[in-house]
Design an enzyme around this catalytic site. Structure first.
Site, PDB file in Angstrom:
ATOM      1  N   ASP A   1       0.847  -1.202   0.000  1.00  0.00           N
ATOM      2  CA  ASP A   1       0.000   0.000   0.000  1.00  0.00           C
ATOM      3  C   ASP A   1       0.876   1.243   0.000  1.00  0.00           C
ATOM      4  O   ASP A   1       1.786   1.379   0.815  1.00  0.00           O
ATOM      5  CB  ASP A   1      -0.890  -0.026   1.256  1.00  0.00           C
TER       6      ASP A   1
ATOM      7  N   GLU B   1      -9.169   8.803   5.209  1.00  0.00           N
ATOM      8  CA  GLU B   1      -8.023   8.221   5.919  1.00  0.00           C
ATOM      9  C   GLU B   1      -7.717   8.974   7.211  1.00  0.00           C
ATOM     10  O   GLU B   1      -8.618   9.388   7.926  1.00  0.00           O
ATOM     11  CB  GLU B   1      -6.822   8.143   4.971  1.00  0.00           C
TER      12      GLU B   1
HETATM   13  C1  GLC Z   1      -4.145   4.568   0.116  1.00  0.00           C
HETATM   14  C2  GLC Z   1      -4.947   3.595   0.914  1.00  0.00           C
HETATM   15  C3  GLC Z   1      -5.377   2.369   0.134  1.00  0.00           C
HETATM   16  C4  GLC Z   1      -5.576   2.747  -1.324  1.00  0.00           C
HETATM   17  C5  GLC Z   1      -4.223   3.122  -1.879  1.00  0.00           C
HETATM   18  C6  GLC Z   1      -4.295   3.563  -3.356  1.00  0.00           C
HETATM   19  O1  GLC Z   1      -3.112   5.092   0.887  1.00  0.00           O
HETATM   20  O2  GLC Z   1      -4.389   3.154   2.145  1.00  0.00           O
HETATM   21  O3  GLC Z   1      -6.571   1.877   0.742  1.00  0.00           O
HETATM   22  O4  GLC Z   1      -6.119   1.666  -2.055  1.00  0.00           O
HETATM   23  O5  GLC Z   1      -3.591   4.153  -1.130  1.00  0.00           O
HETATM   24  O6  GLC Z   1      -5.026   4.750  -3.456  1.00  0.00           O
END
Ligand code: GLC
Length: 614
Positions: free
Chosen positions: A334, A530
């Site tokens: 991630d 987030e």
């Molecule tokens: C973000 C998130 C994840 C997401 C990824 C791509 O930081 O934690 O859930 O899919 O980046 O956007």
């Protein structure tokens, strides 16, 4: 003199303007020429595989035979490139897709084409796809987005309720259909990879990602996650398969407050402190269920467990996920998570790949990653076996998705994006997500024949707040700038022609002579995403409380509708209200609220997470 100076200044200004315009035109001309040269280079790139009858190109052969045949033909550089998932704004030359053999491209939330239209998405993604098919072996790139409440990256798409609202429906069939519709809308814009469903079993609603989860009940998260992945990946009725990525492995929903490694956050990207038994009984089952239902991609989270970053955990990724759960797809990291393992990027890279991460998300730089992996193979810090395993897993998924057998579907009608059929599904989801928190003297459902209804609140007429975060922009955008129906307009459409509906956002109504039969205050949270949504005390704002008070004074009966990504603390006030409804983050179809509010449909929603109101 003054006139002379003014004239001189104007001439100077015009000269400067002319120079600036000239520079702009020249630089654009250079950019355009460069693009043409690049594209020419693309066309000159000899895709050796074309006009060959190599086994991997033969769709009638068994999957594993195709994987092994292709793997055997790949150079080390072509193998290493497949491990890179690069943010599209970091790819400065389309030819890099070929030069580095990139395995995946993503749009981080908000990384959209200009203009932000379905057509522009399709042409942007097609450009990356075409480039990858011009490589020596023509290995197609995978393009991924977060379509976590519909294809919310593009205005006009159907915005379904965020997962916490779907969790309140407890309706797996509905979630299956939501996923199907989401797949159809992302595919129509050329995208066949969705970083959803999120299967985190949320434990602390102060977390800014509570609304991205189906809730805090393991069984429900498992059932709805299974339905979602099936709807996304093998929706026979729409004949569309979009790769889902189940996330965030593992135990991200159990991070503890105050443990965030990000200085701006409190709990997001923090530490999971539960023991292994709890991890296995509460947080692992949804991933097991999804894998049993065909999940082919798992994203590891940004949390830590037992002192280790999740992307570094060989035990959880390889021993448990890949061996114990027999996961045969690929593991993707991630965002910047791999480089958060160690202060040294090289050590971080070898740790993550040796732990079992197959594809590394690279938001910024990919060239140093590729160099590091090449060095690691030469130094035997990453074995050839591990590299081949990672590449095989990625290729296996690309073959399963049919990417080798047909280019991006260009013939999918984009009329499906935001279609009435999809909006009807979203409206049904809104209806089924509403939860009655209080209903004094059976006030709900309301009569459509009331003489006068007053409506107020910062969320009454605000699609941006109905939608929440991850809507065109990462943090969402407050206000009315997307397609949809506000809750207020749903109310206006629902009542009888003889009913007067008055609206004042602040709740300023004249009640000197008479009070309205019903007062409805629609309040709640501003959009966030987030860690920016981490909140030590999720509650209504003073503005909300003042509005509610104004409505109460101006009406005989008071209904409070809360639009939020999680439970809010209303214990000190709810005793004063006649009825309270949790509407979560309903998305574009606010008329789903009035459908139930006025009794066309029953209230069926049940809390997906605990919410005490007294
Ligand atoms: C973000 C998130 C994840 C997401 C990824 C791509 O930081 O934690 O859930 O899919 O980046 O956007």
């Amino acid at each position: 003199m003054k006139q002379y100076l003014k004239k001189k200044f104007t001439v100077k200004a015009l000269i400067y303007l002319g120079i600036v315009m000239g520079l702009i035109i020249i630089s654009y001309g250079i950019y355009w020429a460069n693009t043409q040269i690049q594209l020419k280079k693309l066309q000159q790139t000899v895709a050796e595989y074309k006009n060959q009858n190599w086994p991997y190109l033969n769709s009638t052969l068994p999957l594993e035979q195709r994987v092994q045949d292709l793997l055997s033909r790949m150079t080390q550089a072509e193998k290493i490139g497949q491990l890179a998932l690069v943010e599209k704004n970091s790819v400065h030359n389309l030819t890099d897709v070929i030069t580095y053999g990139l395995g995946g491209i993503l749009s981080g939330s908000g990384a959209k084409p200009e203009p932000n239209t379905p057509e522009a998405w399709l042409s942007m993604v097609t450009a990356f796809d075409t480039a990858s098919r011009n490589s020596r072996l023509g290995i197609p790139v995978l393009y991924g987005v977060d379509a976590n409440h519909g294809h919310s990256n593009v205005p006009g798409a159907t915005l379904f309720p965020h997962f916490i609202g779907l969790g309140a429906t407890h309706d797996a069939d509905l979630v299956f259909r939501v996923a199907q519709a989401t797949a159809a809308e992302t595919a129509a814009s050329g995208i066949f990879w969705n970083f959803s469903p999120m299967l985190d079993v949320v434990q602390d609603p102060r977390w800014g990602r509570t609304y991205e989860s189906f809730g805090s009940n393991t069984k429900s998260v498992s059932q709805l996650g299974e339905a979602y992945i099936k709807g996304l990946q093998n929706s026979s009725s729409t004949n569309i398969t979009v790769l889902g990525t189940v996330k965030h492995y593992l135990g991200v929903g159990a991070m503890v407050w105050g443990s965030s490694t990000n200085k701006n956050f409190f709990i997001d990207q923090g530490t999971t402190t539960i023991d292994e038994m709890t991890l296995r009984t509460v947080h692992l089952p949804p991933f097991q269920a999804a894998i049993n239902s065909g999940a082919m991609s798992v994203m590891v989270g940004l949390n830590s467990w037992q002192g280790q970053k999740m992307a570094a955990s060989h035990y959880l990724i390889t021993d448990v996920l890949k061996n114990e759960l027999a996961f045969k797809g690929f593991v993707v990291s991630d965002w910047y998570g791999v480089y958060e393992i160690d202060s040294n990027k090289y050590r971080s890279t070898i740790t993550a790949i040796n732990a079992g991460v197959d594809m590394v998300m690279l938001p910024f730089d990919y060239k140093s990653f590729i160099t590091d992996v090449g060095s690691a193979i030469r130094n035997d810090d990453i074995s050839q076996t591990r590299l081949d395993d990672a590449v095989s897993r990625i290729l296996r998924v690309k073959f399963k998705l049919g990417l080798f057998d047909h280019p991006i579907k260009q013939n999918l009608s984009q009329a499906i994006i935001g279609s009435k059929a999809h909006r009807d599904i979203a409206r049904e989801a809104v209806r089924k997500s509403l939860v009655i928190l209080k209903n004094n003297n059976h006030l709900l459902p309301l009569s459509k024949e009331a003489n006068r209804i007053i409506v107020a609140g910062a969320v009454a007429d605000n699609l941006g707040r109905q939608a929440g975060g991850w809507t065109v922009e990462w943090q969402g955008i407050d206000g009315n700038w997307i397609d949809g129906t506000t809750i207020l307009n749903g109310i206006r459409q629902a009542v009888s022609p003889t009913t007067t509906v008055e609206y004042s956002q602040a709740g300023n109504f004249d009640h000197a002579t008479s009070r309205a039969d019903i007062g409805i205050a629609i309040v709640g949270e501003k959009p966030y995403a987030e860690g920016w949504g981490d909140n030590p005390h999720p509650a209504l704002t003073d503005e909300d409380l003042t509005t509610i008070q104004n409505v109460k004074q101006a009406s005989k009966k008071l209904v409070v509708i809360i639009v939020s990504g999680r439970p809010l603390d209303i214990k000190p006030y709810a005793h004063d209200w006649d009825a309270v409804i949790a509407a979560w983050l309903p998305g574009s179809e606010g008329n789903g609220v009035s459908d139930v509010l006025f009794g066309d449909y029953p209230f069926t929603g049940k809390l997906p997470i605990a919410w005490k109101i007294k």
